[in-house]
Design an enzyme around this catalytic site. Structure first.
Site, PDB file in Angstrom:
ATOM      1  N   CYS A 176       0.798  -1.230   0.000  1.00 20.87           N
ATOM      2  CA  CYS A 176       0.000   0.000   0.000  1.00 20.87           C
ATOM      3  C   CYS A 176       0.828   1.276   0.000  1.00 20.87           C
ATOM      4  O   CYS A 176       0.283   2.360  -0.215  1.00 20.87           O
ATOM      5  CB  CYS A 176      -0.938   0.001   1.204  1.00 20.87           C
ATOM      6  SG  CYS A 176      -2.016  -1.448   1.252  1.00 20.87           S
ATOM      7  N   HIS A 308      -2.448   8.076   6.357  1.00 16.81           N
ATOM      8  CA  HIS A 308      -2.747   6.821   5.660  1.00 16.81           C
ATOM      9  C   HIS A 308      -4.199   6.448   5.959  1.00 16.81           C
ATOM     10  O   HIS A 308      -4.953   6.115   5.051  1.00 16.81           O
ATOM     11  CB  HIS A 308      -1.773   5.742   6.112  1.00 16.81           C
ATOM     12  CG  HIS A 308      -1.825   4.483   5.310  1.00 16.81           C
ATOM     13  ND1 HIS A 308      -1.497   4.437   3.972  1.00 16.81           N
ATOM     14  CD2 HIS A 308      -2.184   3.219   5.653  1.00 16.81           C
ATOM     15  CE1 HIS A 308      -1.629   3.194   3.523  1.00 16.81           C
ATOM     16  NE2 HIS A 308      -2.051   2.437   4.523  1.00 16.81           N
ATOM     17  N   HIS A 346      -9.725   2.806  -0.116  1.00 12.37           N
ATOM     18  CA  HIS A 346      -8.285   2.557  -0.093  1.00 12.37           C
ATOM     19  C   HIS A 346      -7.833   1.996  -1.439  1.00 12.37           C
ATOM     20  O   HIS A 346      -8.137   0.853  -1.787  1.00 12.37           O
ATOM     21  CB  HIS A 346      -7.967   1.573   1.037  1.00 12.37           C
ATOM     22  CG  HIS A 346      -6.518   1.321   1.256  1.00 12.37           C
ATOM     23  ND1 HIS A 346      -5.529   2.112   0.720  1.00 12.37           N
ATOM     24  CD2 HIS A 346      -5.879   0.343   1.972  1.00 12.37           C
ATOM     25  CE1 HIS A 346      -4.353   1.643   1.094  1.00 12.37           C
ATOM     26  NE2 HIS A 346      -4.548   0.570   1.846  1.00 12.37           N
TER      27      HIS A 346
END
Length: 685
Positions: A176, A308, A346
């Site tokens: 990620c 994040h 996400h």
């Protein structure tokens, strides 16, 4: 020096060596470009939906909601010179990256031709290329090209190949945090001198339902498909999609600057008893502490952290705890944080680019878009509950212009990037107050695309920086652009001139046509005097004529009919304007292939052809006009004769000349009045 003074001292471009983001393009959930994303974020739209259409499975371990991009199967193969068959062997990630790379280059004010052969790096972040699985293992119509189209390396190499770029070309995968890791590599390539600039991208497209099921069973996905970072009701993240590209270069080479990157840094958690997927607050704290020590910018200067912030059980507390330890020591005001994942989910490998897109929107508007889906803080994040850290739920104005971007991957790869806004103030939206019209030239793939850009320029206050950027891009032909158009924007008029035509790739000759006596009008050339090059040519004419007591400037600016109808003024005015226009056009690089003139225009033509200087041309105009007004005895006559040139040449008396060939069977002759009268009588017999 206190923190406020320290922030001001850092808020600038000290030299041209800073690395800047000069171009950006992206495709995001239900947002086809940056403009649509900006509108969606400020309107607090939840871009996650159940009717995504990626698959029809209703398995209980498969959350229905997801953030998806529009039209991922569309690709303009012909523009990129791909056959239909070859285009089908490329994954959607590759195709969209190629399109967004082109857009980011253009957005930086660069014609793609200018990059050919350059040592430009191409770095792409990617995690799970799901389309690769489909092409490699489930598509039975295989050929050799599928190997290339399925390779993750092609995500970067296809860009280097198409634009003929010679710098490093690679794909980076840190799960990620891949997007920020890719930026870090590109940043280092430029800082070290390995390359001049870099195209940095990331791609994530979710087309495989099995992978969603695996992530759900890993325990990181929200069962109800809600993305609620930092919220008490958070229960995991929602998978999402994005493909985005930025263009990096040094400030001294940039034509526009969206953001400056003072520093970027990465590290890894290493071994953890909790397991490889468990985030380490300790190593994130170490990264942040080392980061701000190295760059020397006080943490108090940072207006906002784009976190994040996935909304997972362990991810948010670990991240916010690290932020609190580094940013909240002796801080007078709460640390403001948010996560774009609350809006669109996400995007994993491309999540860093959704964060960066939000940050650039904040810099362009001066306001941080609000975080949504947040009602009350989680019980396990004390720093938010006690107010030391505050989630931005309303649009927040920036003060110092520094924003930190946080990212980490589930394998332990952490990244942090600091970006600051461009302190350079834009010119007033209305441009300089000179009242000059602006010519906007551009080309496009379709007529609609050209029309869209021209309308966009016309529907906003004149922005001369933007117009200059368009001119830089379109100074040379762009392959595949078969439509061209222009518009003339005028602050003094509501309407604008616009024309769009198809371009057949044929170079048309440039003609300079010089008009004759009688083409003058009141106030002619008055607006042209606002242009420096033209005005300078007129001043030179005025200097040459000063001994004779005549001013071209007065002739051009007067509205008195007696002045502009006077033969002397007409000759001088017309020739002076032609001299000025020749100077103006040649200063723009417009050189004629051919020239044609008539009557008074012959002097302007002679100047353009280099036969006469400005002084010689304007003095010849003056004395020609002077002769016309002072001479009272008519010693010659002219006549139009409808005969072809060869025939007329054979019968013309010696003292009569053919002075103009109008057409094949029409000519003008001139000679002494007596001879002309006798010749006309002879022709009429």
């Amino acid at each position: 020096m206190d923190d406020k003074e320290s922030c001001k001292s850092w808020n600038g471009i000290d030299s041209g060596e800073e690395i800047v983001i000069s171009g950006i393009a992206g495709k995001f959930p239900d947002s086809d470009n940056m403009s649509q994303l900006r509108e969606n974020l400020f309107n607090k739209r939840d871009l996650i939906r159940a009717d995504h259409g990626r698959w029809l499975s209703e398995h209980p371990d498969l959350p229905r909601r997801m953030g998806v991009m529009n039209n991922v199967k569309k690709f303009d193969a012909d523009f990129f010179d791909y056959s239909f068959e070859k285009a089908q062997t490329l994954t959607p990630e590759i195709r969209i990256l190629l399109e967004r790379s082109y857009e980011a280059i253009i957005d930086a004010g660069i014609n793609p031709k200018q990059l050919r052969g350059k040592n430009t790096a191409v770095i792409v972040g990617n995690f799970l290329c799901e389309s690769q699985l489909k092409l490699m293992y489930t598509d039975l119509k295989l050929n050799g090209l599928n190997i290339i189209g399925c390779s993750k390396s092609t995500l970067a190499n296809i860009i280097s190949h198409h634009f003929d770029l010679k710098g490093p070309s690679q794909v980076v995968d840190t799960a990620c945090s891949s997007g920020l890791y890719a930026i870090n590599i590109g940043y280092r390539c430029i800082m070290s001198g390995q390359c001049e600039d870099a195209i940095i991208g990331a791609a994530q497209i979710n087309i495989n339902s099995i992978l969603n099921m695996h992530f759900f069973r890993l325990g990181v996905m929200s069962p109800n498909g809600e993305s609620r970072p930092f919220d008490k009701a958070a229960n995991g993240y929602v998978r999402s999609e994005a493909v985005s590209v930025i263009y990096l270069q040094k400030a001294k080479n940039a034509k526009r600057i969206y953001a400056i990157i003072p520093h970027i840094k990465t590290n890894c958690d290493g071994y953890k008893e909790e397991g490889i997927t468990y985030p380490s607050s300790q190593m994130q704290t170490t990264l942040l502490s080392e980061f701000y020590d190295e760059c020397g910018i006080p943490t108090s200067c940072v207006d906002y952290i784009e976190a994040h912030g996935t909304g997972t059980k362990v991810g948010d507390p670990q991240e916010v705890n690290a932020l609190h330890k580094v940013f909240c020591k002796n801080r007078e005001t709460p640390l403001m944080i948010g996560s774009v994942k609350s809006n669109l989910g996400h995007a994993e490998a491309a999540s860093g680019y959704t964060q960066l897109a939000k940050v650039i929107i904040a810099f362009e508007t001066g306001i941080v878009p609000p975080h949504i889906n947040y009602t009350s803080p989680r019980d396990d994040i004390d720093s938010i509950k006690n107010g030391a850290i505050c989630v931005v739920t309303n649009p927040m104005p920036l003060k110092n212009g520094y924003i930190g971007i946080n990212s980490f991957g589930f394998g332990g790869a952490n990244a942090h990037m600091l970006v600051k806004w461009n302190p350079k103030q834009k010119l007033d939206n209305n441009g300089p107050n000179d009242g000059l019209p602006r010519l906007v030239l551009l080309s496009g793939r379709t007529e609609d695309s050209v029309n869209l850009f021209l309308n966009d320029a016309a529907n906003h206050p004149i922005n001369i920086e933007y117009i200059r950027l368009l001119h830089d891009i379109h100074a040379d032909n762009i392959d595949g652009h078969s439509w061209r158009g222009f518009t003339i924007l005028n602050t003094l008029r509501q309407d604008s001139i616009k024309e769009i035509q198809n371009f057949e790739n044929v170079k048309r000759p440039v003609w300079f046509i010089f008009s004759a006596l009688g083409s003058q009008w009141p106030g002619m050339g008055q607006n042209l005097l606002k242009l420096h090059v033209f005005a300078n040519a007129i001043r030179m004419c005025d200097v040459a004529l000063k001994p004779y007591g005549i001013s071209v400037t007065n002739i051009l600016t007067t509205t008195d009919e007696k002045v502009y109808k006077d033969a002397l003024n007409a000759f001088v005015g017309i020739v002076a304007i032609q001299i000025g226009i020749v100077e103006l056009l040649t200063s723009l690089g417009i050189i004629p292939d051919y020239m044609i003139s008539h009557s008074a225009g012959e002097l302007g033509c002679a100047y353009a052809d280099g036969c006469l200087t400005i002084e010689q041309a304007i003095l010849a105009a003056y004395f020609t006009g002077l002769t016309c007004i002072e001479e009272t005895i008519i010693r010659s006559s002219t006549a139009i004769i409808n005969l072809n040139y060869e025939c007329l040449t054979n019968i013309c008396p010696v003292d009569i000349e053919i002075i103009c060939r109008n057409s094949e069977n029409s000519n003008i002759v001139s000679g002494p009045t007596k001879s002309m009268r006798e010749f006309m009588n002879k022709l009429q017999v």
